[in-house]
Design a protein around this motif. Sequence first.
Motif, PDB file in Angstrom:
ATOM      1  N   ARG A   1       4.587 -19.429 -55.186  1.00  0.00           N
ATOM      2  CA  ARG A   1       5.307 -20.394 -56.097  1.00  0.00           C
ATOM      3  C   ARG A   1       5.315 -19.515 -57.534  1.00  0.00           C
ATOM      4  O   ARG A   1       6.384 -19.936 -58.430  1.00  0.00           O
ATOM      5  N   ARG A   2       5.104 -18.097 -57.586  1.00  0.00           N
ATOM      6  CA  ARG A   2       5.478 -17.405 -58.481  1.00  0.00           C
ATOM      7  C   ARG A   2       6.797 -17.061 -58.614  1.00  0.00           C
ATOM      8  O   ARG A   2       7.345 -16.391 -59.418  1.00  0.00           O
ATOM      9  N   GLN A   3       7.275 -17.083 -57.118  1.00  0.00           N
ATOM     10  CA  GLN A   3       8.829 -16.541 -56.929  1.00  0.00           C
ATOM     11  C   GLN A   3       9.594 -17.612 -56.783  1.00  0.00           C
ATOM     12  O   GLN A   3      11.006 -17.357 -56.624  1.00  0.00           O
ATOM     13  N   ARG A   4       9.208 -18.990 -57.078  1.00  0.00           N
ATOM     14  CA  ARG A   4       9.940 -20.119 -56.946  1.00  0.00           C
ATOM     15  C   ARG A   4      10.844 -20.326 -58.540  1.00  0.00           C
ATOM     16  O   ARG A   4      10.467 -19.881 -59.474  1.00  0.00           O
ATOM     17  N   VAL A   5      12.173 -20.719 -58.506  1.00  0.00           N
ATOM     18  CA  VAL A   5      12.764 -20.764 -59.485  1.00  0.00           C
ATOM     19  C   VAL A   5      12.426 -22.335 -60.031  1.00  0.00           C
ATOM     20  O   VAL A   5      12.395 -23.464 -59.600  1.00  0.00           O
ATOM     21  N   VAL A   6      12.069 -22.386 -61.416  1.00  0.00           N
ATOM     22  CA  VAL A   6      11.839 -23.908 -61.953  1.00  0.00           C
ATOM     23  C   VAL A   6      12.406 -23.544 -63.393  1.00  0.00           C
ATOM     24  O   VAL A   6      12.816 -22.601 -63.803  1.00  0.00           O
ATOM     25  N   ILE A   7      12.211 -24.735 -64.201  1.00  0.00           N
ATOM     26  CA  ILE A   7      13.047 -24.928 -65.516  1.00  0.00           C
ATOM     27  C   ILE A   7      12.635 -23.697 -66.488  1.00  0.00           C
ATOM     28  O   ILE A   7      13.591 -23.288 -67.116  1.00  0.00           O
ATOM     29  N   HIS A   8      11.415 -23.342 -66.442  1.00  0.00           N
ATOM     30  CA  HIS A   8      10.797 -22.081 -67.187  1.00  0.00           C
ATOM     31  C   HIS A   8      11.299 -20.642 -66.789  1.00  0.00           C
ATOM     32  O   HIS A   8      11.458 -19.814 -67.515  1.00  0.00           O
ATOM     33  N   THR A   9      12.169 -20.818 -65.787  1.00  0.00           N
ATOM     34  CA  THR A   9      12.731 -19.519 -65.035  1.00  0.00           C
ATOM     35  C   THR A   9      13.847 -19.365 -66.168  1.00  0.00           C
ATOM     36  O   THR A   9      14.384 -18.017 -66.302  1.00  0.00           O
ATOM     37  N   LEU A  10      14.318 -20.169 -66.727  1.00  0.00           N
ATOM     38  CA  LEU A  10      15.305 -19.617 -67.763  1.00  0.00           C
ATOM     39  C   LEU A  10      15.020 -18.963 -68.996  1.00  0.00           C
ATOM     40  O   LEU A  10      15.468 -17.960 -69.538  1.00  0.00           O
ATOM     41  N   ARG A  11      13.872 -19.236 -69.550  1.00  0.00           N
ATOM     42  CA  ARG A  11      13.312 -18.583 -70.502  1.00  0.00           C
ATOM     43  C   ARG A  11      12.924 -17.146 -69.849  1.00  0.00           C
ATOM     44  O   ARG A  11      12.826 -16.274 -70.946  1.00  0.00           O
ATOM     45  N   HIS A  12      12.392 -17.022 -69.090  1.00  0.00           N
ATOM     46  CA  HIS A  12      11.981 -15.764 -68.369  1.00  0.00           C
ATOM     47  C   HIS A  12      13.139 -14.940 -68.016  1.00  0.00           C
ATOM     48  O   HIS A  12      13.023 -13.821 -68.364  1.00  0.00           O
ATOM     49  N   THR A  13      14.214 -15.632 -67.621  1.00  0.00           N
ATOM     50  CA  THR A  13      15.504 -14.890 -67.550  1.00  0.00           C
ATOM     51  C   THR A  13      15.818 -13.980 -68.854  1.00  0.00           C
ATOM     52  O   THR A  13      16.469 -13.049 -68.730  1.00  0.00           O
ATOM     53  N   PHE A  14      15.898 -14.890 -69.741  1.00  0.00           N
ATOM     54  CA  PHE A  14      16.192 -14.431 -71.399  1.00  0.00           C
ATOM     55  C   PHE A  14      15.546 -13.033 -71.412  1.00  0.00           C
ATOM     56  O   PHE A  14      16.118 -12.165 -71.791  1.00  0.00           O
ATOM     57  N   ALA A  15      14.256 -13.133 -71.457  1.00  0.00           N
ATOM     58  CA  ALA A  15      13.455 -12.042 -71.750  1.00  0.00           C
ATOM     59  C   ALA A  15      13.720 -10.732 -70.960  1.00  0.00           C
ATOM     60  O   ALA A  15      13.938  -9.664 -70.963  1.00  0.00           O
ATOM     61  N   SER A  16      13.841 -11.035 -69.464  1.00  0.00           N
ATOM     62  CA  SER A  16      14.071 -10.054 -68.691  1.00  0.00           C
ATOM     63  C   SER A  16      15.395  -9.254 -68.590  1.00  0.00           C
ATOM     64  O   SER A  16      15.721  -8.149 -68.413  1.00  0.00           O
ATOM     65  N   TRP A  17      16.697 -10.357 -69.082  1.00  0.00           N
ATOM     66  CA  TRP A  17      17.742  -9.627 -69.345  1.00  0.00           C
ATOM     67  C   TRP A  17      17.715  -8.534 -70.521  1.00  0.00           C
ATOM     68  O   TRP A  17      18.227  -7.574 -70.497  1.00  0.00           O
ATOM     69  N   LEU A  18      17.108  -9.240 -71.507  1.00  0.00           N
ATOM     70  CA  LEU A  18      17.048  -8.299 -72.645  1.00  0.00           C
ATOM     71  C   LEU A  18      16.261  -6.909 -72.408  1.00  0.00           C
ATOM     72  O   LEU A  18      16.801  -5.817 -72.856  1.00  0.00           O
ATOM     73  N   VAL A  19      15.398  -7.053 -71.819  1.00  0.00           N
ATOM     74  CA  VAL A  19      14.574  -5.814 -71.465  1.00  0.00           C
ATOM     75  C   VAL A  19      15.494  -4.738 -70.711  1.00  0.00           C
ATOM     76  O   VAL A  19      15.368  -3.525 -70.730  1.00  0.00           O
ATOM     77  N   GLN A  20      16.000  -5.355 -69.553  1.00  0.00           N
ATOM     78  CA  GLN A  20      16.924  -4.705 -68.819  1.00  0.00           C
ATOM     79  C   GLN A  20      17.933  -4.010 -69.472  1.00  0.00           C
ATOM     80  O   GLN A  20      18.433  -2.642 -69.135  1.00  0.00           O
ATOM     81  N   MET A  21      18.389  -4.471 -70.614  1.00  0.00           N
ATOM     82  CA  MET A  21      19.547  -4.030 -71.410  1.00  0.00           C
ATOM     83  C   MET A  21      18.971  -2.813 -72.521  1.00  0.00           C
ATOM     84  O   MET A  21      19.624  -2.389 -73.352  1.00  0.00           O
ATOM     85  N   GLY A  22      17.397  -2.756 -72.633  1.00  0.00           N
ATOM     86  CA  GLY A  22      17.119  -1.710 -73.253  1.00  0.00           C
ATOM     87  C   GLY A  22      16.405  -2.335 -74.796  1.00  0.00           C
ATOM     88  O   GLY A  22      15.906  -1.374 -75.617  1.00  0.00           O
ATOM     89  N   THR A  23      16.411  -3.619 -74.776  1.00  0.00           N
ATOM     90  CA  THR A  23      15.716  -4.441 -76.122  1.00  0.00           C
ATOM     91  C   THR A  23      14.423  -3.805 -76.051  1.00  0.00           C
ATOM     92  O   THR A  23      13.634  -3.983 -74.979  1.00  0.00           O
ATOM     93  N   PRO A  24      13.526  -3.258 -77.034  1.00  0.00           N
ATOM     94  CA  PRO A  24      12.266  -2.855 -77.146  1.00  0.00           C
ATOM     95  C   PRO A  24      11.476  -4.182 -77.298  1.00  0.00           C
ATOM     96  O   PRO A  24      11.891  -5.328 -77.489  1.00  0.00           O
ATOM     97  N   LEU A  25      10.246  -3.847 -76.295  1.00  0.00           N
ATOM     98  CA  LEU A  25       9.358  -5.023 -75.955  1.00  0.00           C
ATOM     99  C   LEU A  25       9.010  -5.687 -77.396  1.00  0.00           C
ATOM    100  O   LEU A  25       8.686  -7.194 -77.232  1.00  0.00           O
ATOM    101  N   TYR A  26       8.803  -4.977 -78.471  1.00  0.00           N
ATOM    102  CA  TYR A  26       8.375  -5.780 -79.849  1.00  0.00           C
ATOM    103  C   TYR A  26       9.482  -6.873 -80.000  1.00  0.00           C
ATOM    104  O   TYR A  26       8.934  -7.896 -80.413  1.00  0.00           O
ATOM    105  N   THR A  27      10.750  -6.430 -80.062  1.00  0.00           N
ATOM    106  CA  THR A  27      11.709  -7.333 -80.662  1.00  0.00           C
ATOM    107  C   THR A  27      12.027  -8.377 -79.472  1.00  0.00           C
ATOM    108  O   THR A  27      11.779  -9.890 -79.994  1.00  0.00           O
ATOM    109  N   VAL A  28      11.625  -8.368 -78.107  1.00  0.00           N
ATOM    110  CA  VAL A  28      11.431  -9.471 -77.195  1.00  0.00           C
ATOM    111  C   VAL A  28      10.291  -9.981 -77.611  1.00  0.00           C
ATOM    112  O   VAL A  28      10.303 -11.328 -77.511  1.00  0.00           O
ATOM    113  N   SER A  29       9.278  -9.656 -77.986  1.00  0.00           N
ATOM    114  CA  SER A  29       8.077 -10.582 -78.110  1.00  0.00           C
ATOM    115  C   SER A  29       8.168 -11.419 -79.140  1.00  0.00           C
ATOM    116  O   SER A  29       7.983 -12.484 -79.407  1.00  0.00           O
TER     117      SER A  29
END
Length: 301
Positions: free
Chosen positions: A239-267
């Motif tokens: 279930r942790r690998q399933r796409v659910v509506i909350h995946t959209l928010r998770h994707t936002f954070a994941s993309w930012l980190v992949q682009m080098g955004t500091p974790l503090y900023t993402v937080s």
Amino acid sequence: KKAALNKNRTLRGFMEIEYLPRAELNQAARTIALKKGLMNHWLAPLAEMMLSDITPVELENEVVRPMSQAGKSPVYIRHALNLVSTLWNAAAELGLVGGENPASKVKKPKTDNQRDRFLTKDEAAAMLKVLKETSPVVHDIAILSLFSGLRVGECLALTWPDVDFESGLIFVKDTKNKRNRHAHLTAEIREMLVRRHQEQSKTAMVFPQSCYDQIYGHVNKYFNMAVNELGLNDGVTDRRQRVVIHTLRHTFASWLVQMGTPLYTVSKLMGHSSIKMTERYAHLAPDTQKTAVMDLQGILE
């Protein structure tokens, strides 16, 4: 008369008569909707029982076990047990029950509930394309969550006064952790909001709704339909690998980190109460530590 007198001593009766009138004054609509949904569904087998008669064994057999067998998450099961506990404690304060809270004797399920799945750019584009054809409102909510990191509940609570087109900011209030924050208008979000404002500028809500739990159900329904159409969960058993509506928010954070955004900023952008919640994304960050050390090579030559 006796039945009427004792109604506020049943699980459902106490919630409706004693608890909800006060809770609705200071709890978010999504929280109230969650509790009503739990009472009407998973707690229904115990709903008409007297609070004083509910035992740990009945909670285990009538609530925990059926929810587990239905594949409900440990977090959701804990929500159900916590609601019973909250109601029982409130009743105890009024002198309606005594003794030990039965929910305190039930072992709460524990597991790693952290979701790892996030959408690729191609998957996100395909998702938005399907949603645009099947449900324009869910498409717009998906745009907002994907490019701002807002929770679905935060999207649904958004009012037009919260949107400042001039400064390019969205004021996010009444959040899950009670900390207000700001989100930023990307080009995608701005285009969507300008269009919606032109269509419904007379409404107070960005996403008008008559009943929170109804529209939340609508969002989940059409999002899950799109997921099924794209086959994003085909063959996925974890279930942790399933796409659910909350995946959209998770994707936002994941993309930012992949682009080098500091974790503090993402937080801060995610509205996390602690940086530890954001550290789950650390493995996605570019290997800046290695790069920094390698830059020292030859510095003395």
